[in-house]
Design an enzyme around this catalytic site. Structure first.
Site, PDB file in Angstrom:
ATOM      1  N   GLY A  15      11.000  13.225 -16.825  1.00 10.75           N
ATOM      2  CA  GLY A  15      12.286  13.894 -16.666  1.00 10.75           C
ATOM      3  C   GLY A  15      13.094  13.300 -15.532  1.00 10.75           C
ATOM      4  O   GLY A  15      12.604  12.500 -14.728  1.00 10.75           O
ATOM      5  N   PHE A  16      14.365  13.719 -15.449  1.00  5.78           N
ATOM      6  CA  PHE A  16      15.215  13.208 -14.377  1.00  5.78           C
ATOM      7  C   PHE A  16      14.650  13.571 -13.001  1.00  5.78           C
ATOM      8  O   PHE A  16      14.579  12.735 -12.107  1.00  5.78           O
ATOM      9  CB  PHE A  16      16.631  13.782 -14.511  1.00  5.78           C
ATOM     10  N   THR A  17      14.234  14.816 -12.837  1.00  2.52           N
ATOM     11  CA  THR A  17      13.698  15.238 -11.547  1.00  2.52           C
ATOM     12  C   THR A  17      12.355  14.567 -11.276  1.00  2.52           C
ATOM     13  O   THR A  17      12.071  14.170 -10.145  1.00  2.52           O
ATOM     14  CB  THR A  17      13.549  16.764 -11.502  1.00  2.52           C
ATOM     15  N   CYS A 149      19.357  24.397  -7.744  1.00  3.87           N
ATOM     16  CA  CYS A 149      20.409  23.589  -7.125  1.00  3.87           C
ATOM     17  C   CYS A 149      21.670  24.397  -6.849  1.00  3.87           C
ATOM     18  O   CYS A 149      22.272  24.272  -5.779  1.00  3.87           O
ATOM     19  CB  CYS A 149      20.724  22.373  -7.989  1.00  3.87           C
ATOM     20  N   ASN A 312      22.465  17.583  -6.992  1.00  3.31           N
ATOM     21  CA  ASN A 312      21.602  18.626  -7.565  1.00  3.31           C
ATOM     22  C   ASN A 312      20.170  18.167  -7.773  1.00  3.31           C
ATOM     23  O   ASN A 312      19.242  18.976  -7.726  1.00  3.31           O
ATOM     24  CB  ASN A 312      22.173  19.120  -8.902  1.00  3.31           C
TER      25      ASN A 312
END
Length: 348
Positions: A15-17, A149, A312
């Protein structure tokens, strides 16, 4: 400060995170990445999902085959960590969760804001990761919850007004947050496709956004909260309209914000100075763990406008998580988080 090295696993690494966690850990002087997991990309290289990490010599493995490490970072959708938390602690001394599973204090809050909680016995063991709020509680923490966020940007913008007793929680507060598309995650959906997302200013949570629960929990105030999806990739920008009960001067506001943040390594005050970027701006902090906060006073309407801007995925997620574990382990707070961002840069 400790110079010890700790081993780490990232659950949900595609994932992005998860990618941001891997990026930060790869450059962290006190961490060695042992494992990154993914069900869908098992045996693929990390660079397959994150092209900026092609130099990282690591392949994704199955989350069912966890190795024993010092710290496990869980970058999974809401609901996964609470189901697997016992297993996580069987394989790690400390767990840092980046979902919403351990951010709130009570099972009753999860009944109200989410879909209940399957491991409520862990809630009183969890510490919120935002050091500007919880620094004193983080040392030695074994379960750390990275905050939402939109909650983080709002809390950081409003906190000095409570610290300085300008607000007591009885005032009317209206918060408008604008957030980038990365908040929707790598999976996205119809609303996140480029033709639908490009060029928009879309109210996607006009009322009852779940992050309100965190704001109420930590500031003790109920806010009128609306979130807009806008045409940027990274960023959460909060504009808070506050109507204090007593007169407030510009000097009072400067004193309040400096008093809260002058010693904070990742907060800078931007309040109507010169140049193009006169107030907090997500573009100015993209890729960094910095938060910008600021304010303006509207005497004619007896209103304070408080601003806050973060990336974020950094200050609002992965960067906050690393900052929190740095404090928990007694490391240099800024370790692995010294990237200052870029200028000029495209849409954040």
């Amino acid at each position: 400060m400790s110079d010890e090295t700790y081993t780490a696993t990232v659950i949900g690494g595609t994932g992005f995170t998860g990618g941001e966690l891997l990026r930060l850990l790869a450059g962290h002087p006190n961490f060695e990445i042992v494992q990154a997991t993914s069900r869908s990309k098992a045996n693929k290289t990390v660079g397959h999902s994150h092209p900026n990490l092609r130099e990282l010599d690591l392949r994704f493995s199955s989350p069912d085959d966890l190795e024993s490490v010092d710290v496990l970072f869980a970058a999974t959708p809401h609901g996964v960590s609470m189901e697997r938390i016992d297993s996580f602690f069987e394989h790690a001394d400390r767990v840092v969760d980046l979902s919403a599973d351990f951010r709130l204090n009570t099972a009753e809050q999860y009944d109200e804001w989410y879909d209940g909680h399957s491991a409520p016995e862990y809630l009183d063991k969890s510490v919120y990761a935002l050091p500007e709020l919880t620094r004193d509680a983080l040392p030695g923490a074994e379960l750390i919850a990275s905050g939402g966020c939109n909650a983080a940007s709002t809390i950081l913008g409003l906190k000095p007004l409570f610290d300085a007793d300008i607000l007591d929680g009885s005032e009317r507060i209206v918060v408008d947050v604008k957030v980038g598309s990365s908040e929707g995650g790598a999976g996205g959906g119809a609303a996140s496709s480029h033709p639908e997302r490009s060029g928009i200013v879309r109210p996607y949570a006009p009322i009852s956004h779940r992050h309100e629960a965190e704001i109420e929990q930590f500031l003790g105030v109920s806010v009128s909260f609306t979130v807009h999806a806008v045409d940027m990739i990274r960023g959460s920008s909060a504009t808070c309209h506050v109507f204090p009960g007593a007169p407030v001067s510009k000097g009072d506001l400067w004193k309040a914000y400096r008093g809260s943040y002058e010693d904070e390594p990742f907060v800078r005050l931007v309040a109507g100075g010169g140049g193009v970027y006169r107030y907090p701006e997500p573009k100015a902090v993209a890729g960094s763990n910095m938060a910008e906060v600021g304010f303006e006073l509207d005497p004619s309407n007896k209103r304070i406008v408080a601003f806050s801007a973060i990336d974020n995925m950094m200050k609002g997620s992965a960067g906050q998580a690393i900052h929190g574990i740095n404090v928990a382990l007694g490391l240099d707070e800024t370790a692995g988080l010294t990237f200052t961002g870029l200028h000029p840069v495209g849409a954040p």
